[in-house]
Design an enzyme around this catalytic site. Structure first.
Site, PDB file in Angstrom:
ATOM      1  N   THR A   1      44.448  14.391 -37.420  1.00  0.00           N
ATOM      2  CA  THR A   1      45.754  14.605 -38.051  1.00  0.00           C
ATOM      3  C   THR A   1      46.497  13.277 -38.186  1.00  0.00           C
ATOM      4  OG1 THR A   1      45.803  16.772 -36.972  1.00  0.00           O
ATOM      5  CG2 THR A   1      47.847  16.004 -37.956  1.00  0.00           C
TER       6      THR A   1
ATOM      7  N   TRP B   1      52.433  15.856 -39.247  1.00  0.00           N
ATOM      8  CA  TRP B   1      52.001  17.257 -39.334  1.00  0.00           C
ATOM      9  C   TRP B   1      53.015  18.078 -40.127  1.00  0.00           C
ATOM     10  CZ3 TRP B   1      54.033  21.982 -37.856  1.00  0.00           C
ATOM     11  CH2 TRP B   1      53.146  23.072 -37.870  1.00  0.00           C
TER      12      TRP B   1
ATOM     13  N   LYS C   1      37.713  25.934 -31.095  1.00  0.00           N
ATOM     14  CA  LYS C   1      38.426  24.757 -31.589  1.00  0.00           C
ATOM     15  C   LYS C   1      38.816  24.867 -33.045  1.00  0.00           C
ATOM     16  CE  LYS C   1      38.059  19.718 -32.023  1.00  0.00           C
ATOM     17  NZ  LYS C   1      37.206  18.527 -31.825  1.00  0.00           N
TER      18      LYS C   1
ATOM     19  N   LYS D   1      43.885  13.298 -33.318  1.00  0.00           N
ATOM     20  CA  LYS D   1      43.435  12.024 -33.895  1.00  0.00           C
ATOM     21  C   LYS D   1      43.162  12.150 -35.392  1.00  0.00           C
ATOM     22  CE  LYS D   1      39.917  11.396 -31.222  1.00  0.00           C
ATOM     23  NZ  LYS D   1      40.096  12.658 -30.477  1.00  0.00           N
TER      24      LYS D   1
ATOM     25  N   PHE E   1      37.150  11.447 -29.097  1.00  0.00           N
ATOM     26  CA  PHE E   1      37.629  11.474 -27.721  1.00  0.00           C
ATOM     27  C   PHE E   1      38.669  10.382 -27.470  1.00  0.00           C
ATOM     28  CE2 PHE E   1      33.463  13.629 -26.152  1.00  0.00           C
ATOM     29  CZ  PHE E   1      33.904  14.833 -26.625  1.00  0.00           C
TER      30      PHE E   1
ATOM     31  N   ALA F   1      30.299  12.714 -29.416  1.00  0.00           N
ATOM     32  CA  ALA F   1      31.027  11.544 -28.924  1.00  0.00           C
ATOM     33  C   ALA F   1      30.661  11.169 -27.501  1.00  0.00           C
ATOM     34  CB  ALA F   1      32.533  11.795 -29.019  1.00  0.00           C
TER      35      ALA F   1
ATOM     36  N   ARG G   1      34.638  11.819 -39.412  1.00  0.00           N
ATOM     37  CA  ARG G   1      33.375  12.502 -39.143  1.00  0.00           C
ATOM     38  C   ARG G   1      33.324  13.862 -39.831  1.00  0.00           C
ATOM     39  NH1 ARG G   1      33.103  12.962 -32.853  1.00  0.00           N
ATOM     40  NH2 ARG G   1      35.349  13.128 -33.142  1.00  0.00           N
TER      41      ARG G   1
ATOM     42  N   PHE H   1      55.489  17.050 -31.728  1.00  0.00           N
ATOM     43  CA  PHE H   1      55.561  18.492 -31.905  1.00  0.00           C
ATOM     44  C   PHE H   1      57.043  18.867 -31.985  1.00  0.00           C
ATOM     45  CE2 PHE H   1      51.394  19.054 -29.275  1.00  0.00           C
ATOM     46  CZ  PHE H   1      50.694  18.421 -30.278  1.00  0.00           C
TER      47      PHE H   1
END
Length: 587
Positions: free
Chosen positions: A81, A439, A113, A79, A323, A295, A102, A411
């Site tokens: 990205t 990306w 992560k 999200k 989320f 979240a 955030r 991807f």
């Protein structure tokens, strides 16, 4: 320019992009800010939002764009990205665009992560500052929160050691008679530290504190962080700071930060957190970073303040919800927009082939372990079976009166056949759909997405909430469970139902918002149930009360406010170049 994201780490791309990053003074001129509206802090700057909002009060708001996602794998589906990529794509189209994200917690950053700066050519810079404390907001929140605990534990010690007459004579205070078994507040630290979840404090003599069980949570789970995300200004923060319930006395009456006379000092620690920090994407679109609440127990969004500022400064303002759409978008829709009075134009549903394959019955996805080949080779059968999860989230967003844009966050292993299958399903469900390679290619890879969002923003919408604010708590929960999660109904433990009845009958809680608590890894309360579970009941075991933030949090399952550090944490790869001082190894 886009960098080769297949050969460069995110921190390397950030360092390269930072060479041409605007200075605070250049940003001030670019954004048309007055001198006293920008507060320079080294390479970064905060915005004096109140001065800016007052000056631009009559300027029309820009287009309001929210970014959410399908139910994710444990790896996340990008999200942040996508948010950065969308800003870069809109920038390539020549529009005045910015956003709000955030602030990441040091816990995930130093754990499995990693940071939440986006990735590849779609990330926020400077990445090191973003990942390691930024302009100090989380540190200020930790100090303010822990000061509240200092006030509580010191008060308990002194009330034990002195008589009522001595307390009055020595300190001019009255006895609060705090029940040590009903202390609600704990301490916070911004790391994942499972060893601190349950602790005993006050060991030693009578001058060493009050012996009792206590706990630590991660900093972003603090009620103070939740408050920062939803307050309107410093006066609102100050008022709420006196209303936090820290414990209960022996008659069951709440003991607040106001009772401890510590709210003013806590606000003093947080006075600078009220202003958003200005950063930018790797292609130099401005982006505010402000607040970083959990979240699940909180709203999981950047702040209302950051969105208000962005909508005045930008023609297109992008904001992200934590989320998936069942949690993040639902809270954006029914809580954040209700509190802010702002109405969004479009929601972007971040979707990956990887997540759809998981929902279609693919093998378990585990962080730190190589993906099974089902996720890296074409498998149309898994994608087709997993589409139901995406369609469910599309339908949820449409209930708000908006038609979403599905972003296929691509991807390099995704095939054209898989992408076209997702596109057809999204369009058949009434959504626009765009393939995006932000990306790998930055803004150039997000042009299709940018065009779809611009088109959607020009469409008339009829935004409306899922429920009226006067709806009783249990009816709200029932509606969210059925309409958003797809449950057949709700079950309440006797304790939770009794608490719900008490809350519904007390006018004090009439303006408290409903902040649902459940796993983000499933539409249901069970993280192992993927796709679109059917034939299930949402179990509510408790309701958390956050009296400063004014949240009521019905809990479906257990929740830990302190995550644990994994066996292969990111901090093992982080180091400092002793010749330049540059940080290496951040994702």
């Amino acid at each position: 320019m886009a960098y080769d994201a297949t050969k460069m780490a995110d921190w390397e791309i950030s360092e390269a992009a930072e060479k041409n990053m605007p200075t605070p003074e250049e940003w001030r001129e670019k954004l048309g800010l007055e001198k006293d509206e920008m507060l320079a802090m080294g390479r970064l700057a905060k915005i004096d939002f109140l001065k800016l909002i007052n000056r631009l009060a009559d300027r029309p708001d820009g287009k309001y764009i929210e970014v959410t996602a399908v139910t994710p794998t444990p790896l996340g589906e990008g999200k942040s990205t996508t948010s950065c990529g969308l800003m870069e794509g809109l920038g390539k189209r020549g529009v005045n665009v910015g956003g709000a994200l955030r602030q990441p917690s040091g816990g995930p950053t130093m754990n499995v992560k990693g940071t939440a700066a986006g990735g590849g050519n779609s990330l926020l810079i400077p990445m090191t500052e973003f990942s390691l404390g930024l302009t100090g907001d989380i540190n200020d929140i930790m100090n303010a929160h822990n000061l509240g605990m200092v006030a509580l534990t010191a008060r308990m010690q002194h009330e034990r050691n002195y008589t009522d007459e001595q307390l009055q004579r020595l300190s001019g205070i009255r006895r609060l008679d705090i029940d040590p078994t009903r202390v609600e507040m704990g301490w916070i630290i911004d790391y994942c530290a499972q060893a601190l979840r349950n602790i005993i404090i006050g060991l030693g003599g009578r001058t060493d504190g009050y012996v009792m069980q206590s706990k630590f949570g991660i900093a972003v789970s603090s009620e103070l962080m939740a408050m920062l995300a939803v307050v309107t200004d410093l006066a609102d923060l100050r008022k709420r700071m006196d209303e936090i319930t820290v414990a209960f006395d022996k008659t069951g009456k709440p003991v607040t930060t106001g009772d401890l006379e510590v709210g003013g000092a806590m606000t003093a620690w947080m006075r600078n957190t009220i202003n958003p920090t200005l950063m930018s994407t790797a292609e130099y679109q401005p982006c505010f970073v402000h607040a970083g609440p959990f979240a699940n127990i909180a709203v999981g969004q950047s702040s209302i303040i950051a969105d208000r500022v962005g909508l005045k400064l930008f023609d297109y303002h992008v904001t992200e919800s934590g989320f998936a759409a069942d949690i993040g978008f639902e809270k954006f829709w029914n809580v954040k927009c209700r509190l802010s009075g702002l109405k969004p134009h479009v929601s972007v549903l971040t979707t990956t082939i990887r997540a759809l394959k998981m929902h279609g019955g693919g093998p378990r996805v585990v962080p730190g372990i190589k993906l099974p080949e089902e996720y890296t080779k074409e498998n149309l059968g898994l994608v087709e079976k997993g589409l139901a999860n995406m369609i469910h989230h599309i339908n949820t967003i449409r209930k708000s009166g908006m038609n979403p844009v599905v972003c296929i966050n691509c991807f390099h292993t995704d095939t054209n056949a898989e992408i076209e299958m997702v596109r057809k399903a999204a369009e058949a469900a009434g959504a626009r759909c765009a393939k995006s390679t932000h990306w790998a290619n930055g803004g150039d890879g997000a042009l299709e997405l940018a065009d779809a969002v611009i088109d959607a923003c020009n469409e008339k919408t009829k935004f409306e909430f899922l429920y009226d604010i006067k709806t009783p708590l249990r009816q709200r929960v029932e509606k969210i469970a059925k309409e958003v999660y797809g449950a057949d109904g709700v079950s309440w433990t006797p304790e939770a139902e009794a608490k719900a009845k008490m809350l519904e009958s007390d006018p004090k809680y009439a303006d408290y918002v409903t902040m649902m608590v459940k796993t983000h890894l499933s539409l249901s309360h069970d993280p192992t149930r993927k796709g679109v579970p059917t034939g299930w009941i949402l179990p509510i075991r408790d309701i958390l009360i956050y009296s400063g933030a004014k949240f009521l949090c019905p809990c479906a399952g257990t929740i830990s406010l302190m995550p644990g550090t994994g066996s292969n944490p990111a901090f093992r790869r982080v180091d400092v170049d002793t010749k330049t001082g540059a940080v290496r190894g951040l994702f």
